[in-house]
Design a protein around this motif. Structure first.
Motif, PDB file in Angstrom:
ATOM      1  N   ILE A 196      37.371  22.769  32.995  1.00 34.88           N
ATOM      2  CA  ILE A 196      38.487  23.146  33.862  1.00 34.88           C
ATOM      3  C   ILE A 196      39.389  24.185  33.202  1.00 34.88           C
ATOM      4  O   ILE A 196      39.797  25.165  33.842  1.00 34.88           O
ATOM      5  CB  ILE A 196      39.281  21.885  34.256  1.00 34.88           C
ATOM      6  N   ASN A 197      39.692  24.013  31.935  1.00 30.06           N
ATOM      7  CA  ASN A 197      40.592  24.944  31.242  1.00 30.06           C
ATOM      8  C   ASN A 197      40.008  26.349  31.172  1.00 30.06           C
ATOM      9  O   ASN A 197      40.714  27.334  31.404  1.00 30.06           O
ATOM     10  CB  ASN A 197      40.900  24.441  29.830  1.00 30.06           C
ATOM     11  N   GLU A 198      38.710  26.441  30.868  1.00 33.94           N
ATOM     12  CA  GLU A 198      38.107  27.764  30.746  1.00 33.94           C
ATOM     13  C   GLU A 198      38.005  28.449  32.108  1.00 33.94           C
ATOM     14  O   GLU A 198      38.208  29.666  32.213  1.00 33.94           O
ATOM     15  CB  GLU A 198      36.725  27.693  30.086  1.00 33.94           C
ATOM     16  N   MET A 199      37.697  27.674  33.153  1.00 31.12           N
ATOM     17  CA  MET A 199      37.649  28.287  34.477  1.00 31.12           C
ATOM     18  C   MET A 199      39.026  28.831  34.856  1.00 31.12           C
ATOM     19  O   MET A 199      39.137  29.949  35.386  1.00 31.12           O
ATOM     20  CB  MET A 199      37.152  27.309  35.545  1.00 31.12           C
ATOM     21  N   ALA A 200      40.070  28.066  34.592  1.00 37.86           N
ATOM     22  CA  ALA A 200      41.424  28.528  34.895  1.00 37.86           C
ATOM     23  C   ALA A 200      41.743  29.808  34.126  1.00 37.86           C
ATOM     24  O   ALA A 200      42.338  30.743  34.673  1.00 37.86           O
ATOM     25  CB  ALA A 200      42.434  27.435  34.570  1.00 37.86           C
ATOM     26  N   ASP A 201      41.335  29.871  32.872  1.00 36.22           N
ATOM     27  CA  ASP A 201      41.581  31.065  32.050  1.00 36.22           C
ATOM     28  C   ASP A 201      40.877  32.290  32.621  1.00 36.22           C
ATOM     29  O   ASP A 201      41.453  33.389  32.659  1.00 36.22           O
ATOM     30  CB  ASP A 201      41.109  30.828  30.614  1.00 36.22           C
TER      31      ASP A 201
ATOM     32  N   LYS B 105      42.519  35.714  34.172  1.00 39.53           N
ATOM     33  CA  LYS B 105      42.138  37.024  33.636  1.00 39.53           C
ATOM     34  C   LYS B 105      41.873  38.005  34.775  1.00 39.53           C
ATOM     35  O   LYS B 105      42.294  39.179  34.719  1.00 39.53           O
ATOM     36  CB  LYS B 105      40.893  36.874  32.758  1.00 39.53           C
ATOM     37  N   LEU B 106      41.193  37.548  35.824  1.00 34.95           N
ATOM     38  CA  LEU B 106      40.910  38.404  36.975  1.00 34.95           C
ATOM     39  C   LEU B 106      42.178  38.690  37.783  1.00 34.95           C
ATOM     40  O   LEU B 106      42.365  39.803  38.288  1.00 34.95           O
ATOM     41  CB  LEU B 106      39.849  37.751  37.867  1.00 34.95           C
TER      42      LEU B 106
ATOM     43  N   ASN C  58      44.254  41.451  36.122  1.00 40.83           N
ATOM     44  CA  ASN C  58      43.644  42.751  35.849  1.00 40.83           C
ATOM     45  C   ASN C  58      42.902  43.255  37.097  1.00 40.83           C
ATOM     46  O   ASN C  58      41.737  42.936  37.301  1.00 40.83           O
ATOM     47  CB  ASN C  58      42.689  42.633  34.659  1.00 40.83           C
ATOM     48  N   LYS C  59      43.585  44.042  37.915  1.00 42.58           N
ATOM     49  CA  LYS C  59      42.987  44.580  39.147  1.00 42.58           C
ATOM     50  C   LYS C  59      41.784  45.468  38.844  1.00 42.58           C
ATOM     51  O   LYS C  59      40.777  45.449  39.546  1.00 42.58           O
ATOM     52  CB  LYS C  59      44.056  45.368  39.918  1.00 42.58           C
ATOM     53  N   GLU C  60      41.856  46.240  37.770  1.00 44.83           N
ATOM     54  CA  GLU C  60      40.745  47.121  37.392  1.00 44.83           C
ATOM     55  C   GLU C  60      39.499  46.305  37.048  1.00 44.83           C
ATOM     56  O   GLU C  60      38.373  46.670  37.419  1.00 44.83           O
ATOM     57  CB  GLU C  60      41.152  47.984  36.205  1.00 44.83           C
ATOM     58  N   LEU C  61      39.693  45.183  36.349  1.00 40.55           N
ATOM     59  CA  LEU C  61      38.572  44.299  36.022  1.00 40.55           C
ATOM     60  C   LEU C  61      37.967  43.711  37.287  1.00 40.55           C
ATOM     61  O   LEU C  61      36.737  43.637  37.415  1.00 40.55           O
ATOM     62  CB  LEU C  61      39.052  43.182  35.090  1.00 40.55           C
ATOM     63  N   ARG C  62      38.816  43.286  38.222  1.00 32.58           N
ATOM     64  CA  ARG C  62      38.315  42.757  39.507  1.00 32.58           C
ATOM     65  C   ARG C  62      37.448  43.787  40.215  1.00 32.58           C
ATOM     66  O   ARG C  62      36.364  43.480  40.716  1.00 32.58           O
ATOM     67  CB  ARG C  62      39.478  42.344  40.423  1.00 32.58           C
ATOM     68  N   ASN C  63      37.943  45.028  40.269  1.00 31.26           N
ATOM     69  CA  ASN C  63      37.193  46.087  40.958  1.00 31.26           C
ATOM     70  C   ASN C  63      35.860  46.372  40.279  1.00 31.26           C
ATOM     71  O   ASN C  63      34.829  46.529  40.950  1.00 31.26           O
ATOM     72  CB  ASN C  63      38.022  47.377  41.011  1.00 31.26           C
TER      73      ASN C  63
END
Length: 380
Positions: A331-336, A340-341, A344-349
């Motif tokens: 659960i903690n890693e999924m939340a992290d 992160k996404l 960071n809009k550029e990462l999402r794109n």
């Protein structure tokens, strides 16, 4: 080519039903095959998804669903009676239809089909993984009688599987679990989506889709989202689905004061539009057969965050490239990863563009060509 598909019913909104309708509509309308669908429990109910008008539907009215009203011993007795009747009626019908190929979607007919002498080739499609039922039944904590019945059932199923001309599974991971049987092949589920646009990834919302059951892990996802909104309280999660855990999940949402951040919405045939209006897709299953919703979301340009459960996500997602694979249940890693996404809009794109590219290998044209090649090889 004359093809017969068998499934328990088509009135549900599940993944198997969606895969079937997309497949047979393509086979009938694009490839001009003669398609018949045989059900056992339709009971005059309307299909949830829309089938091509040239596809024929026949219901045998066996009604396996009513077995749920009995205890273990009476259920076994009535199941045996229904199987005898099912085999008799199905044998008569298949002899009349004289199909080139008969396909079982691993319903109650799977133990019957390979022993019917109608001169057709027989294919078995598995729409869950080998360990799926084991994990499901473990979650139910069933008694001794039901465990014995499961052992007997597994014996007869393994015997039947070896009799099919081809046994189709959904992932390479699952093929290995079956021990690479001689008749086994992998064909992924096809994605019928062809979005005319990609998601702008600007909405402050994530989306999850699936049956509201323990298997789909939405209880874990709600806990994940509780951690996410500690940092990003203006983001919302929309869960589309129905099922036996709806009340329990709503109570969990209320107990965590997440009513303004999580919605549980009814299934919709137009789920593509919901993907396009979201910015991140979340996949929290404890176990799966494949995970078609992952491919659908990726085709709409959504970056995905998924538990690396058996089976499906590892075949679909390339970690850190077109999505994130999180250790199952972490659960903690999924939340992290979600945060992160979000941050960071550029990462999402970037991930969204690569998700679209990845989805091409699951396109209907690619997958249905594999099915057509398989059909031709069996007939020849």
């Amino acid at each position: 080519m004359k093809l017969v598909y068998m499934i328990q019913s088509t009135f549900n909104s599940g993944g198997t039903e969606r895969v079937l309708v997309n497949k047979v509509n393509y086979l009938a309308d694009k490839l001009k095959h003669d398609i018949t669908i045989i059900t056992t429990d339709q009971q005059n109910r309307k299909p949830f998804f829309e089938f091509s008008k040239i596809i024929k539907h026949i219901d045998l009215s066996i009604n396996y669903l009513e077995l749920k009203q009995w205890g273990p011993i009476p259920r076994l007795y009535h199941f045996i009676l229904k199987q005898k009747r099912h085999k008799k009626e199905l044998s008569k019908l298949l002899t009349l239809i004289r199909a080139d190929i008969v396909i079982s979607m691993y319903g109650s007919e799977m133990r019957i089909v390979p022993f019917i002498q109608d001169n057709s080739k027989k294919i078995l499609e598995l729409h869950f993984s080998k360990d799926f039922r084991l994990l499901y039944e473990k979650s139910l904590n069933r008694g001794c009688v039901m465990q014995i019945m499961s052992i007997i059932r597994d014996y007869w199923e393994k015997r039947a599987i070896n009799k099919y001309d081809k046994f189709i599974v959904l992932t390479k991971e699952d093929k290995e679990a079956w021990g690479n049987k001689k008749n086994i092949e992998v064909i992924y589920n096809a994605c019928s989506f062809k979005p005319s646009r990609k998601s702008k990834l600007e909405a402050n919302s994530a989306i999850a889709v699936g049956r509201l059951s323990a298997q789909k892990g939405f209880d874990m996802l709600i806990s994940v989202w509780y951690k996410v909104i500690e940092k990003h309280p203006n983001w919302k999660l929309n869960i589309f689905g129905s099922g036996e855990d709806k009340k329990k999940l709503i109570q969990q949402i209320e107990s965590l004061n997440l009513n303004n951040n999580i919605q549980i919405l009814s299934p919709t045939p137009n789920i593509q539009e919901e993907y396009l209006n979201s910015s991140i897709f979340l996949f929290s299953s404890r176990y799966e057969g494949f995970g078609l919703v992952l491919v659908e979301a990726m085709s709409c340009g959504l970056p995905v965050v998924a538990f690396s459960c058996p089976c499906g996500p590892k075949d679909i997602i390339t970690d850190n490239i077109n999505g994130y694979l999180v250790p199952n249940g972490n659960i903690n890693e999924m939340a992290d990863k979600i945060c992160k996404l979000i941050e960071n809009k550029e990462l999402r794109n970037d991930m969204g563009i690569k998700a679209i590219e990845n989805s091409y290998r699951f396109s209907q044209e690619v997958i249905m060509e594999q099915w057509n090649t398989l059909f031709d090889s069996l007939i020849k």
